[in-house]
Design an enzyme around this catalytic site. Sequence first.
Site, PDB file in Angstrom:
ATOM      1  CG  ASP A 151       4.845  30.326   6.517  1.00  0.00           C
ATOM      2  OD1 ASP A 151       5.916  30.162   5.968  1.00  0.00           O
ATOM      3  OD2 ASP A 151       4.472  30.413   7.615  1.00  0.00           O
ATOM      4  CB  ILE A 152       1.761  27.122  10.101  1.00  0.00           C
ATOM      5  CG1 ILE A 152       0.741  26.573  10.755  1.00  0.00           C
ATOM      6  CG2 ILE A 152       3.214  27.724  10.851  1.00  0.00           C
ATOM      7  CD1 ILE A 152       1.023  25.347  11.628  1.00  0.00           C
ATOM      8  CG  ASN A 212      14.448  33.074   4.603  1.00  0.00           C
ATOM      9  OD1 ASN A 212      14.868  34.117   3.759  1.00  0.00           O
ATOM     10  ND2 ASN A 212      13.295  32.988   5.270  1.00  0.00           N
ATOM     11  CB  VAL A 217      11.736  24.975   8.041  1.00  0.00           C
ATOM     12  CG1 VAL A 217      11.413  23.237   7.619  1.00  0.00           C
ATOM     13  CG2 VAL A 217      10.633  25.240   8.873  1.00  0.00           C
ATOM     14  CG  HIS A 248      11.378  26.431   2.790  1.00  0.00           C
ATOM     15  ND1 HIS A 248      12.254  25.997   3.639  1.00  0.00           N
ATOM     16  CD2 HIS A 248      11.090  27.746   3.257  1.00  0.00           C
ATOM     17  CE1 HIS A 248      12.672  26.735   4.475  1.00  0.00           C
ATOM     18  NE2 HIS A 248      12.003  28.010   4.389  1.00  0.00           N
ATOM     19  CG  MET A 249      10.796  30.482  -3.559  1.00  0.00           C
ATOM     20  SD  MET A 249      10.896  30.017  -5.423  1.00  0.00           S
ATOM     21  CE  MET A 249      12.540  29.988  -6.032  1.00  0.00           C
ATOM     22  CG  HIS A 250       9.165  31.970   2.439  1.00  0.00           C
ATOM     23  ND1 HIS A 250       8.715  31.738   3.535  1.00  0.00           N
ATOM     24  CD2 HIS A 250      10.679  31.502   2.728  1.00  0.00           C
ATOM     25  CE1 HIS A 250       9.344  31.391   4.433  1.00  0.00           C
ATOM     26  NE2 HIS A 250      10.623  31.292   4.022  1.00  0.00           N
TER      27      HIS A 250
END
Length: 108
Positions: free
Chosen positions: A29-30, A86, A95, A99-101
């Site tokens: 993650d940026i 999310n 975004v 996606h999964m964190h």
Amino acid sequence: MECTFCKIINKELPAEIHYEDDNMIVFEDINPSAPIHLLIVPKKHIVSVNEMEEEDRDIMGEMFFVARKVAEKLGVKRSGYSLAVNVEKGGGQIVFHIHMHFLCNKKD
Ligand code: AMP
Ligand code: ZN
């Protein structure tokens, strides 16, 4: 295609890639909110959990499986980590490519 994650998948944008296979990519993650903060991203552009089709059911399972692989590779499997998805703006999604964190504070 204006999607940031599709651009990363297509190597049109740089990312620190930790894992990649035919269906999935994992990169840093940026703007990390933990010492280890990765994003587990299916290569198929699906906008959010709400836009998943019947044919996409396996993708969520694969995301968990890749999370386990990454945890093993990073040596955080036993110390523990958090996985989060999310959904929609109200759920914190910014975004709109599913996606999964993967969040982790310490190593095994
Ligand atoms: P979410 O709030 O679940 O939509 O999370 C999107 C995440 O993507 C955020 O944590 C951002 O910091 C991250 N992000 C946005 N653009 C990039 C990028 N170009 N490379 C890596 N991570 C990104
Ligand atoms: Zn996309």
